[in-house]
Structures are given as structure tokens and as C-alpha cells.
Write an enzyme that holds these catalytic residues in place. Structure first.
Site, PDB file in Angstrom:
ATOM      1  N   ASP A  67       0.913  -1.196  -0.091  1.00 34.70           N
ATOM      2  CA  ASP A  67       0.005  -0.108  -0.054  1.00 34.70           C
ATOM      3  C   ASP A  67       0.830   1.157   0.094  1.00 34.70           C
ATOM      4  O   ASP A  67       2.099   1.260   0.209  1.00 34.70           O
ATOM      5  CB  ASP A  67      -1.100   0.157   1.340  1.00 34.70           C
ATOM      6  CG  ASP A  67      -0.181  -0.582   2.657  1.00 34.70           C
ATOM      7  OD1 ASP A  67       0.750  -0.264   2.605  1.00 34.70           O
ATOM      8  OD2 ASP A  67      -1.193  -0.803   3.500  1.00 34.70           O
ATOM      9  N   ASN A 136      -7.645  -2.795  14.509  1.00 30.12           N
ATOM     10  CA  ASN A 136      -8.891  -3.206  14.193  1.00 30.12           C
ATOM     11  C   ASN A 136      -9.009  -4.404  13.220  1.00 30.12           C
ATOM     12  O   ASN A 136      -9.917  -4.645  12.498  1.00 30.12           O
ATOM     13  CB  ASN A 136      -9.675  -1.924  13.414  1.00 30.12           C
ATOM     14  CG  ASN A 136      -8.961  -1.391  12.291  1.00 30.12           C
ATOM     15  OD1 ASN A 136      -8.013  -2.000  11.793  1.00 30.12           O
ATOM     16  ND2 ASN A 136      -9.385  -0.415  11.793  1.00 30.12           N
ATOM     17  N   HIS A 138      -7.243  -4.577  10.040  1.00 26.47           N
ATOM     18  CA  HIS A 138      -7.093  -4.195   8.921  1.00 26.47           C
ATOM     19  C   HIS A 138      -5.631  -4.845   8.222  1.00 26.47           C
ATOM     20  O   HIS A 138      -4.849  -5.243   9.122  1.00 26.47           O
ATOM     21  CB  HIS A 138      -6.978  -2.861   8.622  1.00 26.47           C
ATOM     22  CG  HIS A 138      -5.984  -2.249   9.010  1.00 26.47           C
ATOM     23  ND1 HIS A 138      -5.761  -0.838   9.250  1.00 26.47           N
ATOM     24  CD2 HIS A 138      -4.328  -2.347   8.960  1.00 26.47           C
ATOM     25  CE1 HIS A 138      -4.979  -0.287   9.650  1.00 26.47           C
ATOM     26  NE2 HIS A 138      -3.944  -1.191   9.664  1.00 26.47           N
ATOM     27  N   GLU A 143      -9.837  -1.974   5.338  1.00 23.65           N
ATOM     28  CA  GLU A 143     -10.440  -1.627   6.673  1.00 23.65           C
ATOM     29  C   GLU A 143     -11.702  -2.508   7.029  1.00 23.65           C
ATOM     30  O   GLU A 143     -12.360  -3.109   5.973  1.00 23.65           O
ATOM     31  CB  GLU A 143     -10.661  -0.191   6.667  1.00 23.65           C
ATOM     32  CG  GLU A 143      -9.608   0.607   6.518  1.00 23.65           C
ATOM     33  CD  GLU A 143      -8.978   0.870   7.802  1.00 23.65           C
ATOM     34  OE1 GLU A 143      -9.007  -0.135   8.735  1.00 23.65           O
ATOM     35  OE2 GLU A 143      -7.999   1.882   7.773  1.00 23.65           O
TER      36      GLU A 143
HETATM   37  C1  F6R Z   1       1.462  -1.363   6.031  1.00 25.90           C
HETATM   38  C2  F6R Z   1       0.125  -2.098   6.321  1.00 25.90           C
HETATM   39  C3  F6R Z   1      -0.545  -2.039   7.373  1.00 25.90           C
HETATM   40  C4  F6R Z   1       0.034  -2.129   8.928  1.00 25.90           C
HETATM   41  C5  F6R Z   1      -0.731  -2.330   9.944  1.00 25.90           C
HETATM   42  C6  F6R Z   1       0.024  -2.422  11.222  1.00 25.90           C
HETATM   43  O1  F6R Z   1       2.025  -1.449   4.974  1.00 25.90           O
HETATM   44  O2  F6R Z   1      -0.102  -2.560   5.400  1.00 25.90           O
HETATM   45  O3  F6R Z   1      -1.800  -2.790   7.413  1.00 25.90           O
HETATM   46  O4  F6R Z   1       0.735  -3.440   8.741  1.00 25.90           O
HETATM   47  O5  F6R Z   1      -1.419  -0.724  10.005  1.00 25.90           O
HETATM   48  O6  F6R Z   1       1.043  -1.186  11.486  1.00 25.90           O
HETATM   49  P1  F6R Z   1       2.134  -1.339  12.477  1.00 25.90           P
HETATM   50  O7  F6R Z   1       3.071  -2.339  12.252  1.00 25.90           O
HETATM   51  O8  F6R Z   1       2.728   0.169  12.445  1.00 25.90           O
HETATM   52  O9  F6R Z   1       1.311  -1.558  13.709  1.00 25.90           O
END
Ligand code: F6R
Length: 240
Positions: A67, A136, A138, A143
Site C-alpha cells: 500500500d 482493528n 485491517h 479496513e
Molecule cells: C502497512 C500495512 C498496514 C500495517 C498495520 C500495522 O503496509 O499494510 O496494514 O501492517 O497498520 O501497522 P504497525 O506495524 O505500524 O502496527
């Protein structure tokens, strides 16, 4: 799902790096799906150390990231392209031309997303997809919602994700409100998936995923439909 509960973040990072390194060793021209965020930083550090020590070669490896914020310039220190260059690509012997991150400045986002899915297919598909998880549930920026989107697409970020990601910005107002994200299809088409989960804040999402049920309200639970998922978490995430 194969589950590894590691003592702490460092152990989790080393275990995950070993799994990814074994894929690269067995298939030197493999395709990696990569994630950003704080969770995989330690794993990227381990991979870079293996590369520096001459134990792992990225010369033939191709990467596709999950992403990117939208809109954002690649040169912006908050962009995921910048993050990947800094935390991995600049520290290993990969050809930067073989690294792919969705273009946060694409004038036509639908065309950008469709071309990305085609490029992944043309590269032979993803051999191993690295994932983190949101508090959450995701994955990527898919989401929780009534419906999940299969193809790579533009996604509005939820308040909880904007809040969680505001720690990297000077204020929540500066977090872009949209992102381009791989959809569930390219993620689920990966031949293998490894999901890294660290910290107490992820406990509820992890437990729900491990319970085996499937709900679009926790997108990570869809991974229960994939036949080769490795969960690498730390004790904080596992025990809460
Ligand atoms: C990032 C991504 C997100 C993160 C998620 C957890 O490329 O795809 O889904 O993996 O938001 O983020 P952290 O590791 O910062 O807790």
C-alpha cells in the site's frame, strides 16, 4: 495456520526474517509482497544483516508493496516508498527497478491499481506476502466494513487507522485520508503468507483471527481461508 509465539519483538523479527530468507534461498528470483509500519522494521534489519554478511542475495528478487498513502509524493519522508528505501532497499543488494510501490501521485488511481494487479500476475504472483495487522484487524489498508474489495483499490482510512498512524506525523490532521491498497485478491493469491503481530494492542484482533471464524469486520480473519499462513507474534500480542 502455523503459529509461532516469540518471547519479544526481537525474537519475532529474527524468526520472520528466517522464514522470508528461506523463501529467497530456495527461489533466488522470487517475488516478495512487503508491508510497512513499525512491526516489520526489525525483520528488515535482520534481512539486511544477512545480506551484508553474504548469507542472502537479493539480486534476483522482485518486490511489491501492499500500500501507499494517497496523495503523497514518493520523496515525502512519510511515504511508504521512502520508508521501504530507508528500512530495506537502500540496505540490500536489490535492483531498485525490481521494487514496486503503488504511486501515491498517480493521476488516474483506478488505472494505477489495475496495472499493479496485472504486473503482479505478470511477475508470476507473490511467493510470500509479508503482512502486519491493524488494531482493528485491517491488512494492507483493507479496513473493517460490510464488504471487502477484491482488487487493488483506493481506500478511505478509518478514524482509528488515522489515529494509530498519526504517531508518524506531527498531527492527525496531516495523515492522508486515503490510501491505495492491494485488495484481498492479490493478498490471498500469494502462495504463502507470513503475518507479524507485536504488542498488546493487537491482542484482540489476533485472538479473533486465531479463533478460526471469518468476518469482514476483521479483515485478517479471511486469512483462515488460505492454506499456507504463518503467524509470528510476540507474547504481548498473544497473551494481551
Ligand atoms: C502497512 C500495512 C498496514 C500495517 C498495520 C500495522 O503496509 O499494510 O496494514 O501492517 O497498520 O501497522 P504497525 O506495524 O505500524 O502496527
Amino acid at each position: 495456520m502455523k503459529l509461532y509465539v516469540c518471547k519479544n519483538y526481537d525474537e519475532m523479527s529474527a524468526k520472520a526474517a528466517d522464514v522470508v530468507a528461506s523463501v529467497i534461498t530456495l527461489k533466488p528470483d522470487c517475488v516478495l509482497g512487503l508491508a510497512t509500519g513499525s512491526t516489520p522494521v526489525g525483520m528488515y534489519k535482520c534481512l539486511a544483516e544477512m545480506n551484508k554478511a553474504g548469507k542472502l542475495d537479493f539480486a534476483g528478487v522482485k518486490t511489491y508493496n501492499l500500500d501507499e498513502y494517497y496523495p503523497i509524493k514518493a520523496s515525502d519522508p512519510q511515504s511508504y516508498r521512502y520508508f521501504m528505501n530507508k528500512n530495506l532497499f537502500n540496505n540490500i543488494n536489490i535492483d531498485i527497478e525490481n521494487t514496486h510501490v503503488l504511486n501515491g501521485e498517480a493521476p488516474d488511481t483506478d488505472a494505477e491499481c489495475a496495472a499493479y494487479d496485472k504486473a503482479i500476475e505478470a511477475a508470476g504472483g507473490i511467493d510470500i506476502q509479508v503482512l502486519g495487522i491493524g488494531n482493528n484487524g485491517h491488512i494492507g489498508f483493507n479496513e473493517p466494513a460490510d464488504e471487502l474489495v477484491a482488487a487493488t483499490h483506493v481506500q478511505g482510512l478509518t478514524e482509528s487507522t488515522i489515529e494509530a498512524n498519526s504517531r508518524f506525523f506531527s498531527s492527525a490532521d496531516e495523515v492522508p485520508k486515503h490510501a491505495l491498497t492491494m485488495g484481498m485478491a492479490p493478498i490471498m493469491k500469494a502462495k504463502r503468507i507470513i503475518i507479524l503481530i507485536s504488542g498488546k494492542g493487537k491482542h484482540a484482533a489476533l485472538k479473533e483471527m486465531l479463533s478460526g471464524g471469518i468476518t469482514t469486520k476483521n479483515p485478517a480473519t479471511i486469512l483462515n481461508l488460505h492454506s499456507d499462513v504463518t503467524v509470528v507474534c510476540d507474547e504481548d500480542a498473544y497473551n494481551g
